[in-house]
Design a protein around this motif. Structure first.
Motif, PDB file in Angstrom:
ATOM      1  N   TYR A 287      14.331 -22.620 -71.566  1.00 22.98           N
ATOM      2  CA  TYR A 287      13.354 -21.566 -71.310  1.00 22.98           C
ATOM      3  C   TYR A 287      13.805 -20.274 -71.993  1.00 22.98           C
ATOM      4  CZ  TYR A 287      12.144 -24.887 -67.626  1.00 22.98           C
ATOM      5  OH  TYR A 287      11.810 -26.020 -66.939  1.00 22.98           O
ATOM      6  N   ALA A 288      12.832 -19.472 -72.412  1.00 19.97           N
ATOM      7  CA  ALA A 288      13.149 -18.246 -73.153  1.00 19.97           C
ATOM      8  C   ALA A 288      13.807 -17.196 -72.275  1.00 19.97           C
ATOM      9  CB  ALA A 288      11.888 -17.676 -73.792  1.00 19.97           C
TER      10      ALA A 288
ATOM     11  N   SER B 213      17.917 -13.496 -70.773  1.00 20.80           N
ATOM     12  CA  SER B 213      18.592 -14.480 -71.617  1.00 20.80           C
ATOM     13  C   SER B 213      17.946 -15.854 -71.487  1.00 20.80           C
ATOM     14  CB  SER B 213      20.074 -14.582 -71.236  1.00 20.80           C
ATOM     15  OG  SER B 213      20.735 -13.370 -71.506  1.00 20.80           O
ATOM     16  N   PRO B 214      18.060 -16.675 -72.516  1.00 17.25           N
ATOM     17  CA  PRO B 214      17.537 -18.045 -72.421  1.00 17.25           C
ATOM     18  C   PRO B 214      18.199 -18.803 -71.272  1.00 17.25           C
ATOM     19  CG  PRO B 214      18.122 -17.502 -74.684  1.00 17.25           C
ATOM     20  CD  PRO B 214      18.648 -16.389 -73.832  1.00 17.25           C
ATOM     21  N   THR B 215      17.455 -19.708 -70.680  1.00 20.06           N
ATOM     22  CA  THR B 215      17.956 -20.510 -69.565  1.00 20.06           C
ATOM     23  C   THR B 215      17.862 -21.985 -69.938  1.00 20.06           C
ATOM     24  OG1 THR B 215      17.192 -18.841 -67.990  1.00 20.06           O
ATOM     25  CG2 THR B 215      17.692 -21.028 -67.116  1.00 20.06           C
ATOM     26  N   ILE B 216      18.951 -22.695 -69.721  1.00 15.84           N
ATOM     27  CA  ILE B 216      19.054 -24.103 -70.108  1.00 15.84           C
ATOM     28  C   ILE B 216      19.192 -24.947 -68.848  1.00 15.84           C
ATOM     29  CG2 ILE B 216      20.360 -25.798 -71.458  1.00 15.84           C
ATOM     30  CD1 ILE B 216      21.479 -23.369 -73.047  1.00 15.84           C
ATOM     31  N   LEU B 217      18.394 -25.995 -68.759  1.00 17.41           N
ATOM     32  CA  LEU B 217      18.470 -26.920 -67.632  1.00 17.41           C
ATOM     33  C   LEU B 217      19.131 -28.208 -68.107  1.00 17.41           C
ATOM     34  CD1 LEU B 217      17.655 -27.252 -64.635  1.00 17.41           C
ATOM     35  CD2 LEU B 217      15.556 -28.343 -65.434  1.00 17.41           C
TER      36      LEU B 217
ATOM     37  N   PRO C 288      23.472 -18.002 -70.918  1.00 18.12           N
ATOM     38  CA  PRO C 288      24.515 -17.273 -71.641  1.00 18.12           C
ATOM     39  C   PRO C 288      24.310 -15.772 -71.474  1.00 18.12           C
ATOM     40  CG  PRO C 288      22.811 -17.959 -73.158  1.00 18.12           C
ATOM     41  CD  PRO C 288      22.431 -18.521 -71.816  1.00 18.12           C
ATOM     42  N   TYR C 289      25.402 -15.026 -71.509  1.00 21.54           N
ATOM     43  CA  TYR C 289      25.313 -13.563 -71.519  1.00 21.54           C
ATOM     44  C   TYR C 289      25.427 -13.098 -72.959  1.00 21.54           C
ATOM     45  CZ  TYR C 289      25.130 -12.969 -66.509  1.00 21.54           C
ATOM     46  OH  TYR C 289      24.708 -12.976 -65.213  1.00 21.54           O
ATOM     47  N   LEU C 290      24.317 -12.604 -73.504  1.00 17.11           N
ATOM     48  CA  LEU C 290      24.231 -12.221 -74.903  1.00 17.11           C
ATOM     49  C   LEU C 290      24.516 -10.730 -75.072  1.00 17.11           C
ATOM     50  CD1 LEU C 290      20.947 -14.160 -75.766  1.00 17.11           C
ATOM     51  CD2 LEU C 290      23.312 -14.951 -75.970  1.00 17.11           C
TER      52      LEU C 290
ATOM     53  N   ARG D  34      14.938 -16.116 -67.798  1.00 16.36           N
ATOM     54  CA  ARG D  34      15.088 -16.591 -66.417  1.00 16.36           C
ATOM     55  C   ARG D  34      13.747 -16.590 -65.693  1.00 16.36           C
ATOM     56  NH1 ARG D  34      19.068 -13.246 -62.804  1.00 16.36           N
ATOM     57  NH2 ARG D  34      20.484 -13.860 -64.482  1.00 16.36           N
ATOM     58  N   SER D  35      12.908 -15.589 -65.959  1.00 15.74           N
ATOM     59  CA  SER D  35      11.600 -15.544 -65.296  1.00 15.74           C
ATOM     60  C   SER D  35      10.742 -16.738 -65.698  1.00 15.74           C
ATOM     61  CB  SER D  35      10.890 -14.225 -65.630  1.00 15.74           C
ATOM     62  OG  SER D  35      10.724 -14.087 -67.025  1.00 15.74           O
ATOM     63  N   GLU D  36      10.815 -17.142 -66.964  1.00 18.34           N
ATOM     64  CA  GLU D  36      10.071 -18.319 -67.409  1.00 18.34           C
ATOM     65  C   GLU D  36      10.599 -19.571 -66.710  1.00 18.34           C
ATOM     66  OE1 GLU D  36       9.716 -20.760 -71.560  1.00 18.34           O
ATOM     67  OE2 GLU D  36       9.335 -18.589 -71.676  1.00 18.34           O
ATOM     68  N   PHE D  37      11.923 -19.645 -66.556  1.00 18.29           N
ATOM     69  CA  PHE D  37      12.519 -20.773 -65.838  1.00 18.29           C
ATOM     70  C   PHE D  37      12.054 -20.800 -64.387  1.00 18.29           C
ATOM     71  CE2 PHE D  37      15.975 -21.691 -62.798  1.00 18.29           C
ATOM     72  CZ  PHE D  37      16.038 -23.071 -62.937  1.00 18.29           C
ATOM     73  N   MET D  38      12.051 -19.644 -63.727  1.00 13.47           N
ATOM     74  CA  MET D  38      11.677 -19.590 -62.316  1.00 13.47           C
ATOM     75  C   MET D  38      10.203 -19.919 -62.103  1.00 13.47           C
ATOM     76  SD  MET D  38      13.896 -16.352 -60.916  1.00 13.47           S
ATOM     77  CE  MET D  38      13.031 -16.417 -59.346  1.00 13.47           C
ATOM     78  N   SER D  39       9.371 -19.629 -63.095  1.00  9.22           N
ATOM     79  CA  SER D  39       7.960 -20.014 -62.981  1.00  9.22           C
ATOM     80  C   SER D  39       7.814 -21.521 -62.981  1.00  9.22           C
ATOM     81  CB  SER D  39       7.159 -19.412 -64.142  1.00  9.22           C
ATOM     82  OG  SER D  39       7.158 -18.003 -64.086  1.00  9.22           O
ATOM     83  N   SER D  40       8.676 -22.188 -63.753  1.00  7.30           N
ATOM     84  CA  SER D  40       8.631 -23.646 -63.832  1.00  7.30           C
ATOM     85  C   SER D  40       9.374 -24.292 -62.672  1.00  7.30           C
ATOM     86  CB  SER D  40       9.233 -24.112 -65.161  1.00  7.30           C
ATOM     87  OG  SER D  40       9.308 -25.516 -65.231  1.00  7.30           O
ATOM     88  N   MET D  41      10.491 -23.700 -62.277  1.00  8.72           N
ATOM     89  CA  MET D  41      11.302 -24.247 -61.188  1.00  8.72           C
ATOM     90  C   MET D  41      11.732 -23.120 -60.251  1.00  8.72           C
ATOM     91  SD  MET D  41      14.707 -26.669 -61.277  1.00  8.72           S
ATOM     92  CE  MET D  41      13.774 -28.102 -61.798  1.00  8.72           C
TER      93      MET D  41
END
Length: 285
Positions: free
Chosen positions: A114-115, A253-257, A243-245, A117-124
């Protein structure tokens, strides 16, 4: 033989308007070739296709698809997956997941990216991630996903039900958090105050509301190092990594599952070791 002579042997189909390729025969040949390359009998091929298609396939149907009838489109796609995967037989691996195998060949055990964390939380959302978990390990900066986005009653309920939770915060009074504040261009003390608040929330509003037995299942610790990842693992099978960029807030930051596929291979053990090594060097509260 000259190039002109070579070209003379070609047939220009533009002059044959009535020509139609035998697509049905090509489809039958593709399916038969997939089975032949996998070295499967018609019965074995049918057994392998059935779970992939979601409906029962018989050996008779496979025989017909290869000889007289036109194979369905989804059967051709499934046959193509079989053809490009590692040869196997239902007898030796009855639960083989060919789609998962092909994905893992390209992406290891990463199941989604996911691009932010908010995008990740919308999905999961957090309740999907944590509800029913037996163990949760988290290391990062402020661990907002646990301390702010997941409801405190739900967190207390997990602990009372037997869930083991280990939370590893970046030390609010350490040098590592000061460097991160500078990098994200926050005023001094901004992230430190947030960390202190989240730690206080766990110590007072969670530990203060649960039984002594449940209190022992929540462990809180601090580390003071350069922060590189936010890692949350659930039940030693699912891992969320950020990752902390440079100059980018953690929430952006991008989120990886990552979902564990193998005991020691893939990315899951690598990020699991990130938590383990930091936990071993941490200071318990």
């Amino acid at each position: 033989m000259t190039s002109q002579e070579n070209y003379g042997e070609l047939i220009d189909l533009r002059g044959r308007a009535a020509y139609r390729p035998d697509v049905a025969s090509l489809a039958r040949s593709q399916l038969a070739a997939a089975r032949a390359e996998a070295k499967l009998t018609e019965e074995e091929f049918a057994e392998l296709l059935s779970p992939m298609l979601g409906w029962p396939v018989t050996a008779e149907a496979v025989h017909a698809w290869e000889t007289v009838t036109v194979p369905p489109g989804d059967a051709l796609v499934a046959a193509g997956l079989v053809r490009h995967s590692t040869p196997t037989t239902p007898a030796t691996q009855p639960s083989v997941d060919l789609v998962g195998q092909l994905i893992s060949d390209r992406f290891s055990d990463v199941t989604a990216v996911y691009a932010s964390r908010s995008e990740f939380m919308s999905s999961m959302p957090p309740h999907r991630l944590f509800d029913g978990a037996k163990s949760i390990d988290a290391v990062g900066l402020s661990l907002n996903l646990i301390c702010q986005q997941y409801s405190l009653p739900s967190l207390c309920s997990l602990l009372e039900s037997g869930t083991m939770i280990r939370c590893l915060f970046l030390d609010p009074e350490g040098e590592g958090i000061k460097r991160r504040e500078e990098e994200e261009r926050y005023p001094p003390g901004h992230l430190s105050a947030l960390n202190a608040l989240n730690i206080q929330t766990l110590q007072q509003r969670v530990l203060g509301q649960i039984s002594p037995e449940a209190q022992a299942r929540l462990q809180i610790a601090l580390y003071d190092e350069t922060i590189r990842f936010n890692v949350i693992t659930v039940d030693a099978r699912l891992c969320v990594v950020q990752p902390y960029l440079p100059e980018t807030r953690g929430v952006d930051s991008p989120t990886i599952l990552v979902q564990r596929r193998w005991p020691t291979a893939g990315l899951f053990p690598i990020f699991g070791q990130v938590f383990t090594s930091l936990w071993e060097r941490s200071v318990r509260l």
